[in-house]
Design a protein around this motif. Structure first.
Motif, short mmCIF file in Angstrom:
data_model
loop_
_atom_site.label_atom_id
_atom_site.label_comp_id
_atom_site.label_asym_id
_atom_site.label_seq_id
_atom_site.Cartn_x
_atom_site.Cartn_y
_atom_site.Cartn_z
N LYS A 72 1.05 -0.95 -0.31
CA LYS A 72 -0.01 -0.02 -0.03
C LYS A 72 0.70 1.27 0.06
O LYS A 72 0.54 2.21 -0.69
N LYS A 73 1.98 1.12 0.76
CA LYS A 73 2.78 2.33 0.64
C LYS A 73 3.81 2.26 -0.41
O LYS A 73 4.20 3.54 -0.70
N ALA A 74 3.69 1.31 -1.42
CA ALA A 74 4.89 1.23 -2.34
C ALA A 74 4.37 1.37 -3.52
O ALA A 74 5.04 1.73 -4.61
N TYR A 75 3.00 1.07 -3.84
CA TYR A 75 2.51 0.87 -5.20
C TYR A 75 2.32 2.51 -5.70
O TYR A 75 2.28 3.37 -5.18
N THR A 76 2.26 2.30 -7.40
CA THR A 76 2.02 3.58 -7.84
C THR A 76 0.47 3.54 -8.33
O THR A 76 -0.02 2.56 -8.92
N PRO A 77 -0.35 4.40 -7.72
CA PRO A 77 -1.68 4.48 -7.91
C PRO A 77 -2.06 4.35 -9.61
O PRO A 77 -1.17 5.29 -10.33
N TRP A 78 -2.80 3.79 -9.76
CA TRP A 78 -3.15 3.51 -11.32
C TRP A 78 -3.54 4.67 -12.01
O TRP A 78 -3.60 4.99 -13.13
N GLY A 79 -4.41 5.51 -11.15
CA GLY A 79 -4.79 7.02 -11.62
C GLY A 79 -3.70 8.03 -12.24
O GLY A 79 -4.03 8.71 -12.69
N TRP A 80 -2.49 7.60 -11.93
CA TRP A 80 -1.39 8.13 -12.10
C TRP A 80 -0.56 7.97 -13.68
O TRP A 80 -0.12 8.72 -14.05
N PHE A 81 -0.99 6.86 -13.95
CA PHE A 81 -0.38 6.35 -14.97
C PHE A 81 -0.44 6.88 -16.34
O PHE A 81 0.58 7.15 -17.09
N LYS A 82 -1.65 7.52 -16.58
CA LYS A 82 -1.82 8.16 -17.70
C LYS A 82 -0.67 9.66 -17.92
O LYS A 82 -0.19 9.85 -18.99
N LYS A 83 -0.80 10.39 -16.74
CA LYS A 83 0.19 11.24 -16.72
C LYS A 83 1.59 10.99 -16.79
O LYS A 83 2.27 11.74 -17.44
N LEU A 84 1.92 10.04 -15.88
CA LEU A 84 3.19 9.49 -16.02
C LEU A 84 3.70 9.08 -17.41
O LEU A 84 4.91 9.34 -17.86
N LYS A 85 2.74 8.34 -18.32
CA LYS A 85 3.19 8.00 -19.69
C LYS A 85 3.26 9.29 -20.43
O LYS A 85 4.34 9.40 -21.07
N ARG A 86 2.52 10.23 -20.44
CA ARG A 86 2.42 11.55 -21.09
C ARG A 86 3.85 12.23 -20.76
O ARG A 86 4.39 12.91 -21.68
N THR A 87 4.32 12.12 -19.60
CA THR A 87 5.38 12.87 -19.02
C THR A 87 6.59 12.19 -19.77
O THR A 87 7.43 13.09 -20.30
N ALA A 88 6.49 11.13 -19.93
CA ALA A 88 7.89 10.38 -20.56
C ALA A 88 7.67 10.27 -22.16
O ALA A 88 8.61 10.54 -22.66
N ASP A 89 6.47 10.39 -22.53
CA ASP A 89 6.38 10.55 -24.04
C ASP A 89 6.94 12.06 -24.37
O ASP A 89 7.83 12.05 -25.29
N ASP A 90 6.28 12.93 -23.61
CA ASP A 90 6.83 14.33 -23.76
C ASP A 90 8.36 14.58 -23.82
O ASP A 90 9.08 15.27 -24.21
N SER A 91 8.77 13.56 -22.71
CA SER A 91 10.30 13.86 -22.54
C SER A 91 11.37 12.98 -23.63
O SER A 91 12.63 12.88 -23.56
N GLY A 92 10.61 12.36 -24.43
CA GLY A 92 11.25 11.33 -25.32
C GLY A 92 11.67 10.21 -24.64
O GLY A 92 12.56 9.31 -25.40
N LEU A 93 11.09 9.59 -23.87
CA LEU A 93 11.50 8.41 -23.00
C LEU A 93 10.41 7.34 -23.57
O LEU A 93 9.23 7.61 -23.54
N ILE A 94 10.86 6.03 -23.34
CA ILE A 94 10.03 4.98 -23.54
C ILE A 94 9.36 4.49 -22.30
O ILE A 94 10.07 4.78 -20.91
N PHE A 95 8.08 4.52 -21.70
CA PHE A 95 7.49 4.15 -20.70
C PHE A 95 6.91 2.85 -20.78
O PHE A 95 6.43 2.29 -21.67
#
Length: 186
Positions: A72-95
Motif C-alpha cells: 500500500k505504501k509502495a505501489y503507484t496508483p493506477w490513476g497516475w499512469f496516464k500522466k506519467l506516460k504522457r510525461t515520459a512521452d513528452d520527454s522522449g522516453l520509453i514508458f
C-alpha cells in the motif's frame, strides 16, 4: 552492434507523491536514460490484507508491517499512469511497467506500452506470461528467482503464446545485492 537501452527504475521511489514521480521521469531524461519503468499492481492484486506470521515482514528495513501495508505504501496508483506516460512521452522516453497479474497487463495495454515486463517472482506464473504474450508485443522476463528449467518453460510459453520477441534479464533478486551474489558467469 545494438545500442544498450538505459532504463531508469522508478518503481516506488516516488514515495506516494505524483510530483516526485514526474520529477524522477524528468531527472531520468537529464541523466541520459532511454526509458523509465514503474511497477503496475495494487495491494489487493499482490496479497491479502491479513496480519499473521505468514504475512508479516521480517526485514531490518521493512519489518514490523504486513505485506499488504508495504504494498500500500509502495505501489503507484493506477490513476497516475496516464500522466506519467504522457510525461515520459513528452520527454522522449520509453514508458513501461512490470505487470504482476492479468489485470495489470490489460491496464498497460490501454496505455499502449511498447512491450511487457515480467518480474522474477512471476516467472513461474505461466498464465500471466501467456496473457502478456498474447498481446503479440515483445516481452522481457527477469530470471533472478528461476532455475534453468523454469526459464525454459517461461520462454517456451511466451513464444508459443505469440510474443514477437523475448528478452531475458539476468538479475539478482536480493536488495541490495552484494557482488558475491551476482554470479555474472551465468
Amino acid at each position: 552492434m545494438k545500442k544498450v537501452l538505459i532504463v531508469a527504475e522508478i518503481s516506488a521511489n516516488h514515495n506516494q507523491d505524483i510530483a516526485n514521480a514526474v520529477s524522477l521521469i524528468r531527472k531520468a531524461k537529464e541523466c541520459g536514460a532511454d526509458a523509465v519503468k514503474f511497477q503496475c499492481y495494487t495491494p489487493d492484486t499482490m496479497t491479502i490484507d491479513v496480519n499473521n506470521k505468514y504475512f508479516r515482514i521480517k526485514h531490518e528495513k521493512w519489518g514490523g508491517q504486513t505485506l499488504y501495508q508495504l504494498y500500500k505504501k509502495a505501489y503507484t496508483p493506477w490513476g497516475w499512469f496516464k500522466k506519467l506516460k504522457r510525461t515520459a512521452d513528452d520527454s522522449g522516453l520509453i514508458f513501461f511497467a512490470t505487470a504482476f497479474d492479468k489485470t495489470s497487463v490489460d491496464f498497460l495495454e490501454e496505455l499502449k506500452v511498447p512491450f511487457h515486463k515480467i518480474a522474477s517472482f512471476e516467472l513461474v506464473d505461466l498464465p500471466l506470461i501467456e496473457h502478456a504474450a498474447k498481446t503479440k508485443k515483445p516481452i522481457i522476463l527477469s530470471t533472478g528467482m528461476a532455475a534453468l528449467r523454469e526459464i525454459k518453460e517461461a520462454v517456451d510459453t511466451a513464444k508459443r503464446s505469440g510474443a514477437k520477441d523475448v528478452t531475458l534479464l539476468k538479475c539478482v533478486s536480493s536488495y541490495p545485492a552484494g557482488p558475491e551474489e551476482m554470479n555474472l558467469n551465468t
